[in-house]
Design an enzyme around this catalytic site. Structure first.
Site, PDB file in Angstrom:
ATOM      1  N   HIS A  26       0.841  -1.196   0.000  1.00  0.00           N
ATOM      2  CA  HIS A  26       0.000   0.000   0.000  1.00  0.00           C
ATOM      3  C   HIS A  26       0.874   1.243   0.000  1.00  0.00           C
ATOM      4  O   HIS A  26       2.048   1.212   0.403  1.00  0.00           O
ATOM      5  CB  HIS A  26      -0.949   0.019   1.206  1.00  0.00           C
ATOM      6  CG  HIS A  26      -0.259   0.265   2.529  1.00  0.00           C
ATOM      7  ND1 HIS A  26      -0.047   1.533   3.035  1.00  0.00           N
ATOM      8  CD2 HIS A  26       0.269  -0.590   3.433  1.00  0.00           C
ATOM      9  CE1 HIS A  26       0.570   1.445   4.203  1.00  0.00           C
ATOM     10  NE2 HIS A  26       0.774   0.160   4.473  1.00  0.00           N
ATOM     11  N   CYS A  27       0.291   2.354  -0.498  1.00  0.00           N
ATOM     12  CA  CYS A  27       0.949   3.652  -0.411  1.00  0.00           C
ATOM     13  C   CYS A  27       0.162   4.495   0.583  1.00  0.00           C
ATOM     14  O   CYS A  27      -0.482   3.961   1.487  1.00  0.00           O
ATOM     15  CB  CYS A  27       1.044   4.309  -1.782  1.00  0.00           C
ATOM     16  SG  CYS A  27      -0.549   4.571  -2.581  1.00  0.00           S
ATOM     17  N   VAL A  28       0.181   5.800   0.440  1.00  0.00           N
ATOM     18  CA  VAL A  28      -0.484   6.669   1.413  1.00  0.00           C
ATOM     19  C   VAL A  28      -2.002   6.531   1.362  1.00  0.00           C
ATOM     20  O   VAL A  28      -2.679   6.603   2.387  1.00  0.00           O
ATOM     21  CB  VAL A  28      -0.086   8.150   1.167  1.00  0.00           C
ATOM     22  CG1 VAL A  28      -0.817   9.075   2.130  1.00  0.00           C
ATOM     23  CG2 VAL A  28       1.417   8.317   1.333  1.00  0.00           C
ATOM     24  N   THR A  29      -2.543   6.287   0.165  1.00  0.00           N
ATOM     25  CA  THR A  29      -4.005   6.262   0.028  1.00  0.00           C
ATOM     26  C   THR A  29      -4.555   4.982  -0.598  1.00  0.00           C
ATOM     27  O   THR A  29      -5.755   4.754  -0.551  1.00  0.00           O
ATOM     28  CB  THR A  29      -4.487   7.441  -0.855  1.00  0.00           C
ATOM     29  OG1 THR A  29      -3.882   7.336  -2.147  1.00  0.00           O
ATOM     30  CG2 THR A  29      -4.123   8.780  -0.224  1.00  0.00           C
ATOM     31  N   ARG A  30      -3.710   4.148  -1.218  1.00  0.00           N
ATOM     32  CA  ARG A  30      -4.233   3.050  -2.032  1.00  0.00           C
ATOM     33  C   ARG A  30      -3.616   1.699  -1.681  1.00  0.00           C
ATOM     34  O   ARG A  30      -2.426   1.607  -1.353  1.00  0.00           O
ATOM     35  CB  ARG A  30      -3.952   3.324  -3.519  1.00  0.00           C
ATOM     36  CG  ARG A  30      -4.774   4.410  -4.131  1.00  0.00           C
ATOM     37  CD  ARG A  30      -4.140   4.927  -5.410  1.00  0.00           C
ATOM     38  NE  ARG A  30      -3.023   5.820  -5.117  1.00  0.00           N
ATOM     39  CZ  ARG A  30      -2.121   6.200  -6.009  1.00  0.00           C
ATOM     40  NH1 ARG A  30      -2.190   5.759  -7.234  1.00  0.00           N
ATOM     41  NH2 ARG A  30      -1.152   7.023  -5.662  1.00  0.00           N
TER      42      ARG A  30
END
Length: 471
Positions: A26-30
């Protein structure tokens, strides 16, 4: 917000189940998935889950938009439920890249090189815009600039301009760092290579045309071979190709030189070989190719500006969907270097604004609170230059907002191209984008922005009232 086990289970089921997941991170939002078969994804079921704000596929990864502050909790719950191994972003990229065809890999390579340096370029463009507001005439005072009237601000404007220009003057250094890293070499050698191509002892690239006309281009004489002592300020292709050669040369020597001698030999041998090759062959050849590419775009937009602006405005958003929009950043930079401005980037701004306006119209159409909230936040994001939430979360889901935005961007793009609007730099690709437009063209650009705001909103609203599939 509490993360329910059932919601996470539904996400896993909607992407094809645990057996369809090769790797996930995952990244910051996804959430980012490398899937065996994206055809098994049930997007309708996925996007009906409360936690999910949208989903899309890009560069071989299937990405599920969750939101900042929640995505890490959802990811942790998913790992516990499925027992899948935690993966890094690079591992996901490697797994996804294995499924790409040669063209997709080439596009992804460009994206991986330019995305890390984009913040520096955008920041430089924004600061250059601020400097131009301070130094441009007829903005605050008739016939004079702000700093001419308020001389105490002149030195501040000068410092801002110096800070802003740094990223463009030493652009090959930024590209060298990012490109050599991407190709598997040492980032530090990439920086040295890029800075070497803009060394002060070389003829500045911006003075090359005048020096050529006067016939006084300085040269090195290498055993009877005349090699031009020319820098490559603002150039993209020379440092890209040289970075590839440097990285592969370094890897070649690392495999063949004993560890005890690598520190002494690998870097000097790699830089010497690449440096000579860059000035003798790579630089001159790619410089000519870059000028040729620039000439083609200039010719099209000069001879048939209406068609050029209309087509680029219409296709830019679909290019973003495929990831191919990254291929035009080097063209923008080349145009800025060779002609003093780019006519492509202003159209990008209108396309982003148009996607935001279409999403905003969906907020007024929607009765579902989740869709209302997503439409508003994604519209704001698009107005500030980030269109993925609007496109993938709202507009593409219903199709007609996306098409309405394409129409608005095409009409706006045609208008500003006919009026010869250009940007002196790359800046924020949204409402603040006017800061990067040459001051003399602000009026037609603002009209183009109005078209990109009003037309997609109106078209989406009218079509939405007719279709009634947004409730």
């Amino acid at each position: 917000m509490n993360i329910s086990k059932q919601s996470v289970e539904k996400i896993v089921e909607s992407v094809g189940g645990k057996e369809n997941i090769v790797a996930a991170t995952h990244c910051v939002t996804r959430l980012r998935f490398a899937l065996k078969d994206e055809g098994k994804v049930d997007k309708e079921a996925l996007e009906s889950i409360d936690l999910v704000k949208g989903s899309f596929s890009a560069n071989g990864q299937f990405q599920v938009v969750i939101g900042q502050g929640l995505v890490d909790k959802v990811y942790n719950e998913m790992v516990e439920l499925t027992g899948i191994d935690r993966a890094t972003k690079q591992e996901i990229k490697d797994a996804a890249e294995a499924k790409l065809n040669p063209l997709q890999r080439a596009i992804k390579t460009l994206a991986d090189i330019f995305i890390p340096i984009l913040p520096a370029i955008v920041t430089a463009g924004l600061l250059m815009g601020i400097n131009n507001i301070l130094t441009g005439q007829n903005i605050f005072y008739e016939g004079k600039s702000f700093v001419e009237v308020h001389k105490e601000w002149a030195d501040l404007a000068s410092i801002i301009n110096l800070i802003a220009n740094t990223a463009f003057v030493f652009l090959p250094g930024l590209i060298g760092w990012s490109a050599v890293t991407k190709f598997g070499g040492s980032p530090l050698l990439g920086i040295v290579l890029g800075l070497m191509l803009v060394h002060p002892d070389l003829l500045n690239a911006w003075g090359w045309g005048a020096a050529k006309e006067e016939g006084n281009i300085p040269v090195w004489n290498l055993f009877g071979l005349d090699v031009q002592k020319v820098g490559y300020q603002g150039q993209v292709l020379p440092v890209l190709v040289a970075s590839y050669v440097l990285a592969k040369t370094e890897l070649f020597w690392r495999k063949r030189i004993p560890d005890a001698f690598q520190l002494l030999l690998v870097a000097p041998l790699s830089l010497l070989f690449t440096g000579f090759l860059a000035f003798i062959a790579i630089g001159p050849i790619t410089f000519a190719i870059g000028n040729g590419i620039t000439s083609v775009f200039v010719s099209v937009f000069h001879n048939v500006p209406a068609i050029g602006g209309l087509l680029y405005g219409a296709i830019y958003a679909p290019l973003v969907v495929t990831g191919m929009h990254h291929t035009f950043l080097p063209v923008d930079l080349q145009l800025i270097t060779n002609t003093g401005g780019t006519f492509l980037w202003p159209i990008l701004v209108l396309s982003n604004i148009a996607q935001g306006s279409a999403a905003l119209a969906m907020m007024f159409l929607a009765k579902d609170e989740k869709l209302k909230g997503l439409s508003f936040t994604s519209a704001v994001s698009a107005y500030l230059g980030i269109t993925e939430p609007a496109m993938f979360g709202v507009n593409l889901r219903y199709r007609y907002p996306f098409i309405s935005a394409m129409i608005g961007a095409a009409i706006g793009g045609m208008f500003i191209t006919l009026n010869k609007v250009i940007a002196f730099s790359i800046g924020v690709g949204g409402l603040p984008g006017f800061l990067s437009i040459v001051q003399q063209k602000w009026a037609p650009f603002f009209i183009g922005m109005a078209i990109a705001i009003v037309l997609p909103f109106a078209l989406t609203f009218v079509l939405g009232k007719i279709r009634k599939d947004h409730n």
